[in-house]
Write a protein that holds these residues in place. Structure first.
Motif, mmCIF file in Angstrom:
data_model
loop_
_atom_site.group_PDB
_atom_site.id
_atom_site.type_symbol
_atom_site.label_atom_id
_atom_site.label_comp_id
_atom_site.label_asym_id
_atom_site.label_seq_id
_atom_site.Cartn_x
_atom_site.Cartn_y
_atom_site.Cartn_z
ATOM 1 N N GLU A 131 5.664 6.756 -0.731
ATOM 2 C CA GLU A 131 5.971 6.132 0.553
ATOM 3 C C GLU A 131 5.155 4.857 0.715
ATOM 4 O O GLU A 131 3.948 4.835 0.469
ATOM 5 C CB GLU A 131 5.646 7.099 1.694
ATOM 6 C CG GLU A 131 5.900 6.530 3.067
ATOM 7 C CD GLU A 131 5.514 7.484 4.189
ATOM 8 O OE1 GLU A 131 5.617 7.073 5.349
ATOM 9 O OE2 GLU A 131 5.081 8.611 3.907
ATOM 10 N N ILE A 164 0.875 -1.168 0.000
ATOM 11 C CA ILE A 164 0.000 0.000 0.000
ATOM 12 C C ILE A 164 0.909 1.214 0.000
ATOM 13 O O ILE A 164 1.734 1.391 0.897
ATOM 14 C CB ILE A 164 -0.935 -0.013 1.222
ATOM 15 C CG1 ILE A 164 -1.779 -1.285 1.179
ATOM 16 C CG2 ILE A 164 -1.798 1.237 1.252
ATOM 17 C CD1 ILE A 164 -2.541 -1.581 2.425
ATOM 18 N N VAL A 165 0.760 2.043 -1.073
ATOM 19 C CA VAL A 165 1.696 3.129 -1.340
ATOM 20 C C VAL A 165 0.949 4.448 -1.458
ATOM 21 O O VAL A 165 -0.147 4.505 -2.018
ATOM 22 C CB VAL A 165 2.453 2.851 -2.670
ATOM 23 C CG1 VAL A 165 3.437 3.956 -2.979
ATOM 24 C CG2 VAL A 165 3.152 1.510 -2.621
ATOM 25 N N ASP A 166 1.551 5.502 -0.917
ATOM 26 C CA ASP A 166 1.018 6.852 -1.100
ATOM 27 C C ASP A 166 1.318 7.260 -2.535
ATOM 28 O O ASP A 166 2.473 7.328 -2.941
ATOM 29 C CB ASP A 166 1.674 7.819 -0.117
ATOM 30 C CG ASP A 166 1.104 9.225 -0.173
ATOM 31 O OD1 ASP A 166 0.690 9.652 -1.269
ATOM 32 O OD2 ASP A 166 1.084 9.895 0.871
ATOM 33 N N ALA A 167 0.261 7.555 -3.313
ATOM 34 C CA ALA A 167 0.422 7.858 -4.729
ATOM 35 C C ALA A 167 1.237 9.124 -4.974
ATOM 36 O O ALA A 167 1.975 9.220 -5.945
ATOM 37 C CB ALA A 167 -0.949 7.999 -5.396
ATOM 38 N N SER A 168 1.134 10.106 -4.088
ATOM 39 C CA SER A 168 1.843 11.362 -4.322
ATOM 40 C C SER A 168 3.303 11.322 -3.893
ATOM 41 O O SER A 168 4.152 11.936 -4.521
ATOM 42 C CB SER A 168 1.112 12.520 -3.628
ATOM 43 O OG SER A 168 1.053 12.293 -2.241
ATOM 44 N N THR A 169 3.626 10.606 -2.820
ATOM 45 C CA THR A 169 5.006 10.603 -2.337
ATOM 46 C C THR A 169 5.767 9.316 -2.645
ATOM 47 O O THR A 169 6.988 9.294 -2.580
ATOM 48 C CB THR A 169 5.054 10.820 -0.809
ATOM 49 O OG1 THR A 169 4.412 9.710 -0.161
ATOM 50 C CG2 THR A 169 4.394 12.127 -0.421
ATOM 51 N N TYR A 183 3.310 2.307 2.913
ATOM 52 C CA TYR A 183 2.708 2.265 4.247
ATOM 53 C C TYR A 183 2.729 0.860 4.837
ATOM 54 O O TYR A 183 2.967 0.688 6.028
ATOM 55 C CB TYR A 183 1.268 2.766 4.214
ATOM 56 C CG TYR A 183 1.138 4.246 3.933
ATOM 57 C CD1 TYR A 183 1.827 5.187 4.685
ATOM 58 C CD2 TYR A 183 0.334 4.711 2.903
ATOM 59 C CE1 TYR A 183 1.715 6.540 4.425
ATOM 60 C CE2 TYR A 183 0.205 6.059 2.646
ATOM 61 C CZ TYR A 183 0.905 6.968 3.413
ATOM 62 O OH TYR A 183 0.778 8.316 3.155
#
Length: 168
Positions: free
Chosen positions: A17, A10-15, A19
């Motif tokens: 990162e 699960i990844v932050d689309a904007s950064t 999770y």
């Protein structure tokens, strides 16, 4: 989400990162997350964490009032609330957080997320205020300076209006 090598991340689309990363379940309805994978920081006792956060405020009496009400309203999530406020001091200058605390207390708002929102608003408001240019004396371009407009007889305009009305 990114699926790769039998795992889903699960990844932050904007950064970008990540999770969490979990194995992909082969069966239906299986629990795949780790029960020991608790992301909350528990290195400090709750009282130590509270004392640490309270010490960061200029007005400790107001901060104590805020956290006391926060504890009674969100007892189950109190540690998480304290950690949000603690992180806030790494993101913003203390003056904004202290002003946001006053704002929240005046309006009976007892939430770390609302305190964070108020702090972000005050910070952006101050940044916008500093960006705005101070109004100064406006100079006309050189070609418009001096001189005055030509003064015409009003009959020219009256004749133009009569002609336009007749032809229109």
């Amino acid at each position: 989400m990114i699926t790769e090598g039998g795992e889903v991340s699960i990844v932050d689309a904007s950064t970008g990162e990540i999770y969490a990363t979990h194995p992909i379940s082969a069966g239906k309805g299986e629990l795949i997350g780790s029960t020991t994978n608790d992301y909350r920081e528990k290195s400090q006792s709750l009282k130590e964490l509270e004392a640490d956060v309270l010490s960061r405020f200029m007005d400790s009496e107001s901060a104590s009032e805020f956290f006391e009400k926060l504890y009674h309203q969100k007892r189950r999530y109190y540690r998480d609330q304290l950690q949000i406020v603690k992180r806030l001091f790494t993101e913003y200058d203390g003056q904004f957080i202290n002003r946001a605390l006053s704002y929240c207390l005046e309006r009976n708002i007892y939430s770390a997320v609302e305190l964070k929102s108020a702090t972000a608003y005050l910070f952006s408001f101050e940044a916008d205020k500093n960006k705005t240019e101070k109004p100064g004396k406006v100079q006309l371009p050189e070609k418009y300076r001096g001189g005055s407009p030509e003064i015409r007889d009003l009959r020219i305009y009256e004749d133009a209006m009569k002609g336009g009305a007749m032809n229109g």
